[in-house]
Enzyme design. Structure first.
Site, PDB file in Angstrom:
ATOM      1  N   GLY A  23       0.948  -1.135  -0.012  1.00 14.72           N
ATOM      2  CA  GLY A  23      -0.107  -0.065  -0.019  1.00 14.72           C
ATOM      3  C   GLY A  23       0.896   1.126   0.044  1.00 14.72           C
ATOM      4  O   GLY A  23       0.552   2.357  -0.784  1.00 14.72           O
ATOM      5  N   THR A  24       2.006   1.276   0.817  1.00 18.73           N
ATOM      6  CA  THR A  24       2.723   2.313   0.842  1.00 18.73           C
ATOM      7  C   THR A  24       3.326   2.784  -0.480  1.00 18.73           C
ATOM      8  O   THR A  24       3.354   3.897  -1.270  1.00 18.73           O
ATOM      9  CB  THR A  24       3.918   2.074   1.860  1.00 18.73           C
TER      10      THR A  24
ATOM     11  N   ASN B 143      -7.507   3.847   9.126  1.00 18.57           N
ATOM     12  CA  ASN B 143      -6.712   2.704   9.669  1.00 18.57           C
ATOM     13  C   ASN B 143      -6.758   2.437  11.398  1.00 18.57           C
ATOM     14  O   ASN B 143      -6.761   1.485  11.983  1.00 18.57           O
ATOM     15  CB  ASN B 143      -5.417   2.824   9.448  1.00 18.57           C
TER      16      ASN B 143
ATOM     17  N   GLN C 135      -7.308  -0.173   4.279  1.00 15.66           N
ATOM     18  CA  GLN C 135      -8.172  -0.756   5.233  1.00 15.66           C
ATOM     19  C   GLN C 135      -9.442  -1.125   4.943  1.00 15.66           C
ATOM     20  O   GLN C 135     -10.267  -1.510   5.824  1.00 15.66           O
ATOM     21  CB  GLN C 135      -8.042   0.229   6.594  1.00 15.66           C
TER      22      GLN C 135
ATOM     23  N   SER D  46      -3.314  -3.189   0.120  1.00 14.37           N
ATOM     24  CA  SER D  46      -2.335  -4.100   0.526  1.00 14.37           C
ATOM     25  C   SER D  46      -2.645  -5.500   0.798  1.00 14.37           C
ATOM     26  O   SER D  46      -3.582  -5.627   1.454  1.00 14.37           O
ATOM     27  CB  SER D  46      -1.650  -3.135   1.571  1.00 14.37           C
ATOM     28  N   ALA D  47      -2.061  -6.447   0.232  1.00 14.30           N
ATOM     29  CA  ALA D  47      -2.786  -7.880   0.342  1.00 14.30           C
ATOM     30  C   ALA D  47      -2.563  -8.407   1.681  1.00 14.30           C
ATOM     31  O   ALA D  47      -3.454  -9.208   2.288  1.00 14.30           O
ATOM     32  CB  ALA D  47      -1.833  -8.775  -0.518  1.00 14.30           C
ATOM     33  N   HIS D  48      -1.665  -7.967   2.669  1.00  8.40           N
ATOM     34  CA  HIS D  48      -1.596  -8.638   4.031  1.00  8.40           C
ATOM     35  C   HIS D  48      -2.726  -8.071   5.030  1.00  8.40           C
ATOM     36  O   HIS D  48      -2.666  -8.704   6.255  1.00  8.40           O
ATOM     37  CB  HIS D  48      -0.251  -8.535   4.576  1.00  8.40           C
TER      38      HIS D  48
ATOM     39  N   THR E 288      11.159  -7.256 -11.567  1.00  3.06           N
ATOM     40  CA  THR E 288      10.385  -8.425 -11.631  1.00  3.06           C
ATOM     41  C   THR E 288       9.237  -8.756 -10.738  1.00  3.06           C
ATOM     42  O   THR E 288       9.229  -8.358  -9.509  1.00  3.06           O
ATOM     43  CB  THR E 288      11.428  -9.858 -11.496  1.00  3.06           C
TER      44      THR E 288
ATOM     45  N   CYS F 160       2.119   1.345  12.036  1.00  4.66           N
ATOM     46  CA  CYS F 160       3.105   2.251  11.466  1.00  4.66           C
ATOM     47  C   CYS F 160       3.627   3.034  12.235  1.00  4.66           C
ATOM     48  O   CYS F 160       4.732   3.720  11.914  1.00  4.66           O
ATOM     49  CB  CYS F 160       2.686   2.562  10.091  1.00  4.66           C
TER      50      CYS F 160
END
Lengths: 379, 379
Positions: free
Chosen positions: A70-71, A149, A177, A197-199, A235, A322
């Site tokens: 996300g960042t 968040n 979020q 963001s995936a996590h 990559t 964060c």
């Protein structure tokens, strides 16, 4: 006792079955390679991209650029403003954006742009009349998060994006979020750029993306090979992207019933909490995701609450991950206008698909226990 | 027939046992979180960083910043030049750098810096007298790769870095193609910055890093949370970093004997090749990593060679992966001064720890077969 994890907003547990899914994949080779190994990776990459775009409500010609999270996605949108034509223009952002946007303020200024802040009230309201009054030809970008968040406030992004659209102003929303915490539809939302963001929804850490409306574009932040349609060199993080696609499918699969379940868990928890600890303040907006509960215990040290809960086997957070290491009060709550007394006494509880009502009950017990221990109060 | 993979330089196969190692790890939570789950992730992250620094020959106070790969690491070094003090200064780079550096040239210029190119001869020589003549107070950075990705040329980085050091000029080397292909020692190398990428030595795709000498620093490319000592925002890619640490340990474990084995494989292959296909030209420098073999078949279409080898079950590359899709001739060979005839007729063979002599023999057979098929020649 099994530990209880209530910090989904910092990092969600892996999507059910993710480990086995990733183990079932062959090791990927470089998707830019022309040989069969490379082309297999390429096919997997592109089919995952298509699936994710569909699940997110993007149209075939909208773009999905994979990033390292996300960042990077947030930084990528702003880096697209670092050129001559934007000098002297304004960027409208809310006062409660994530650090990956607020930290850019000196960078925005160093590129000759002017940041303009949209205040948010303690109950999550953005003054849309004021917002509308800011929208003119001198605005290069509006960037307001979909879900905050720390508090779970949902902002009226569709309405705000429409207002920007009428003036041809590009609109970005940080939805880090939001994914999995509400029903998300890119086409319906009227925005031009969406970061995720995936996590935060069960994928691996280290991968995210930026949805880009067909009619919009970005200037690369990372230069090099022609990956991601020459918009993001490097990559492609194959395992990360695979995990993102898998987790998003899981999350979207039964999002309506899961959100209903989460809303019930929230209501149950807050009802019980009000009985047990009537002094506790719930920071919430009229529109709030159910799975983020921001609690303030006026006069109590929130960090001490979180640390004691940790010792009791319950993981919650003080502020967001964060920023949680260094600070003594929540910057978000301060900016929302809460007194230090409250901003210092806050904890964030965030939960998800694996959270049961029994876990919520234990959480309640432990919060009560820890609160009483710290304050010396007995209920 | 089992396929033979000769494209380690595009992406190496996973380090032996990597899948099981990653599966053995608990799912990581956010290492910025203060609770036990977060602190466990933090401890793992920092112990991996320390181990990798030790293996790479870094001193305790040197820094290792994890990134999303070699491209980001390279971009990060250059982004540190985007400030007022560097305007009008020179950046010295070789003509055969990776795309993630060569693509930055317009960006370098847009920030008011002047790129100065160091030519490389067809046999891999950089004129060190000319290089020395360029080193003055107006040079903001020298960036020369340790190993060229297409030819395997090893450049005299230690000598070049020392010459820069004498003039207090920061020196960066892109070692993406060096890790695992030669003995690497940061302290011995005299450079200030080193980029690397995990999937080139058996880690996952999507993670890399930048070694930074104690006395040097970078300006962030990604802004946000205070991760990586506030030099690279974004939650750390835990699985990726775990894979990098694991793979590096494997690679360093027996690097001397493995390099010796690879050198023998190279010699065996080239001897046999010279007998079978005497027209074939080997592009190599006096100092060359054994595991990258750049071959040119003058007058033959290298892309066609690669495609036919692929159909025969052998993966090699035409040019490097980052550019192989779009081009008809190798940009590296062109810049080295080779004619189109040669630059169009090149293939890159790259191998590693899992490559056997039997595989080299089959490769030789298949190359001969395909060459004869394309040219109509019979040996």
């Amino acid at each position: 006792m099994k530990r209880l994890y209530f910090d989904y907003s910092a990092s969600a547990p892996p999507s059910p079955g993710l480990g086995a899914f990733l183990a079932s994949l062959e090791s990927f080779k470089n998707p830019s390679s022309l040989h069969q190994e490379g082309q297999k990776a390429r096919a997997f990459l592109e089919s995952t991209r298509k699936e994710m775009k569909d699940l997110l409500g993007a149209k075939p010609r909208d773009k999905l650029i994979f990033t390292s999270g996300g960042t990077e996605a947030n930084n990528l949108v702003f880096a697209s403003l670092w050129h001559q034509e934007c000098v002297g223009k304004k960027v409208i952002i809310s006062t409660v954006e994530h650090a990956s946007i607020l930290s850019l303020i000196p960078v925005i200024e160093s590129h000759g742009l002017i940041p303009v802040f949209l205040p948010v009230t303690a109950n999550g309201v953005i003054d849309l009349d004021y917002y509308q009054s800011l929208l003119d030809d001198a605005v290069a970008l509006v960037s307001v998060m979909l879900v905050n968040n720390e508090t779970g406030f949902i902002f009226p992004i569709k309405e705000m994006a429409r207002m920007a659209q009428e003036k041809n102003i590009p609109f970005h929303t940080d939805a880090t979020q939001a994914m999995g915490k509400l029903v998300f539809d890119f086409s319906d939302l009227c925005v031009d750029y969406v970061s995720w963001s995936a996590h935060k929804f069960g994928g691996l850490i280290g991968v995210g993306g930026l949805l880009v409306r067909e009619t919009c574009d970005v200037i690369p932040l990372l230069w090099g090979g022609p990956q991601e349609d020459a918009k993001r060199a490097g990559t492609e993080n194959m395992m990360g992207i695979a995990s993102a696609g898998y987790a998003l499918k899981n999350v979207c699969n039964n999002v309506d019933s899961e959100l209903e379940r989460q809303q019930k868990l929230r209501e149950f928890f807050l009802e019980q909490l009000a009985k047990k600890l009537p002094h506790c303040l719930v920071i919430q907006a009229e529109q709030n995701v159910p799975s983020i509960v921001s609690l303030a215990f006026p006069g109590v040290d929130g960090k001490l609450m979180a640390t004691n809960l940790d010792l009791e086997g319950v993981a919650v957070s003080f502020g967001s991950a964060c920023s949680s290491g260094a600070l003594n009060k929540s910057p978000v709550l301060s900016v929302l206008g809460f007194s230090d007394d409250i901003a210092q006494g806050t904890i964030r509880i965030s939960f998800g698909s694996e959270t049961t009502q029994a876990a919520m009950s234990t959480l309640l017990e432990k919060i009560t226990l820890v609160y009483q221990r710290i304050t010396g109060e007995v209920s």
